[in-house]
Write an enzyme that holds these catalytic residues in place. Structure first.
Site, short mmCIF file in Angstrom:
data_model
loop_
_atom_site.label_atom_id
_atom_site.label_comp_id
_atom_site.label_asym_id
_atom_site.label_seq_id
_atom_site.Cartn_x
_atom_site.Cartn_y
_atom_site.Cartn_z
CB ALA A 10 8.46 26.81 56.55
CE1 TYR A 155 13.01 29.44 41.03
CE2 TYR A 155 12.41 31.27 39.61
CZ TYR A 155 12.44 30.68 40.87
OH TYR A 155 11.89 31.34 41.94
P1 NAP Z 1 15.31 30.16 50.04
O1 NAP Z 1 15.63 31.22 51.04
O2 NAP Z 1 16.41 29.46 49.33
O3 NAP Z 1 14.33 29.11 50.72
C1 NAP Z 1 13.89 27.97 50.03
C2 NAP Z 1 13.42 26.95 51.05
O4 NAP Z 1 13.06 25.73 50.38
C3 NAP Z 1 14.52 26.58 52.03
O5 NAP Z 1 13.98 26.47 53.32
C4 NAP Z 1 15.00 25.24 51.50
O6 NAP Z 1 15.64 24.43 52.44
C5 NAP Z 1 13.68 24.64 51.05
N1 NAP Z 1 13.87 23.50 50.19
C6 NAP Z 1 14.69 23.37 49.13
N2 NAP Z 1 14.59 22.13 48.60
C7 NAP Z 1 13.68 21.47 49.35
C8 NAP Z 1 13.13 20.16 49.31
N3 NAP Z 1 13.50 19.27 48.38
N4 NAP Z 1 12.22 19.80 50.25
C9 NAP Z 1 11.84 20.67 51.21
N5 NAP Z 1 12.31 21.93 51.29
C10 NAP Z 1 13.22 22.32 50.37
O7 NAP Z 1 14.39 30.76 48.90
P2 NAP Z 1 13.24 31.87 48.94
O8 NAP Z 1 13.75 33.03 48.20
O9 NAP Z 1 12.68 32.04 50.29
O10 NAP Z 1 12.17 31.15 47.97
C11 NAP Z 1 10.96 30.57 48.43
C12 NAP Z 1 10.08 30.32 47.23
O11 NAP Z 1 9.81 31.56 46.58
C13 NAP Z 1 10.72 29.42 46.18
O12 NAP Z 1 9.74 28.58 45.61
C14 NAP Z 1 11.23 30.40 45.15
O13 NAP Z 1 11.34 29.82 43.88
C15 NAP Z 1 10.13 31.44 45.20
N6 NAP Z 1 10.53 32.75 44.68
C16 NAP Z 1 11.52 33.47 45.28
C17 NAP Z 1 11.86 34.71 44.75
C18 NAP Z 1 12.93 35.56 45.35
O14 NAP Z 1 13.23 36.62 44.77
N7 NAP Z 1 13.53 35.20 46.48
C19 NAP Z 1 11.18 35.20 43.63
C20 NAP Z 1 10.18 34.44 43.07
C21 NAP Z 1 9.84 33.22 43.61
P3 NAP Z 1 17.28 24.61 52.59
O15 NAP Z 1 17.42 25.59 53.69
O16 NAP Z 1 17.74 23.24 52.87
O17 NAP Z 1 17.80 25.12 51.29
#
Ligand code: NAP
Length: 247
Positions: A10, A155
């Protein structure tokens, strides 16, 4: 309201938007961050935004791919807030590449963070929720997991796995008054998608009926609905939040 929501990953992007949206709905917020540095900077900023809605908010450092770290975090949240009512499994990573060139490390890393983490967190949190006799779990999947996506074998497999876990947990935990649902976002504007080449973004945009990329708040609003009393009879579902995408 004295209910508590824990959101993994988050510190930024969709997870941060969900934390703030649930704070707006009156939940106390546990902000999970991957490491201490993030907790002190980005995570602290998210917690501050949450507190502006008059709720309590605190950061918890844990790598959610690690079973023991999830256990410690769940214990700490339940002890600090007195309950754990909503769990949002949002943390996720990408390590894209075409299947023949994808390394074992790329595959394993994505499965560990995107899929194993959901098992870890549901395993530990469900114990607390069973004792409370209520709970809401919302898992963040992806349209890639529903339809597949070239270059994302790891993924897509992880996100399809999240759907299977969600539906199974919904069947197992329904009798304990715990609902389990998933959201499947399409293309949402965050750091994860900013990194994609413009050519790929143009192709994606062409496939979206609503002719715009989603915002993190679009996902957060759906999660807030699934966490609300209005969604009390919804479980085992996957809600696509993708502007009507044709993949
Ligand atoms: P993001 O901006 O990269 O954020 C991902 C978050 O997960 C970051 O806060 C990250 O921390 C954290 N994280 C990564 N590895 C972790 C771990 N081992 N333990 C705890 N936290 C961890 O990505 P987002 O786009 O917001 O994505 C959030 C979710 O939505 C993900 O599950 C992604 O697959 C899903 N999603 C996203 C999209 C899209 O278009 N953006 C579409 C479909 C699904 P760091 O800051 O350290 O990286």
């Amino acid at each position: 309201m004295s209910k508590t929501a824990l959101i993994t990953g988050a510190s930024q992007g969709i997870g941060a938007a969900i934390a703030v949206r649930l704070a707006r709905a009156g939940f106390h917020i546990a902000v999970n961050c991957y490491n201490q540095q993030l907790a002190d900077t980005d995570g602290a900023a998210v917690a501050e935004q949450c507190r502006a809605f008059g709720v309590e908010a605190k950061c918890y450092v844990a790598d959610v791919s690690k079973f023991d770290q999830c256990q410690e975090m769940v214990k700490a949240v339940a002890a600090d807030f007195g309950s754990l009512d909503v769990l949002v499994n949002n943390a996720g990573i990408t390590r894209d590449g075409l299947l023949p060139r994808m390394s074992e490390e790329q595959f394993d890393a994505v499965i560990a963070v995107n899929l194993k983490s959901v098992f870890n967190m549901m395993h530990h949190a469900s114990g607390v929720m069973i004792r409370q006799k209520s709970g809401r779990i919302i898992n963040v999947s992806s349209v890639s997991g529903l339809y597949g996506n070239a270059g994302q074998a790891n993924y897509a497999a992880s996100k399809a796995g999240v759907v299977g876990l969600t539906k199974t947990a919904a069947k197992e935990l329904g009798g304990r008054n715990i609902t389990v649902n998933a959201v499947a976002p399409g293309f949402i504007r965050t750091q994860m998608t900013d990194a994609l080449p413009d050519k790929v973004k143009d192709v994606m945009l062409g496939q979206i009926s609503l002719k715009r990329f989603g915002e993190p708040e679009d996902v957060a609003n759906a999660v807030a609905f699934l966490a609300s009393d209005d969604a009390a009879y919804i479980s085992g579902q996957v809600l696509e939040i993708d502007g009507c995408i044709a993949m």
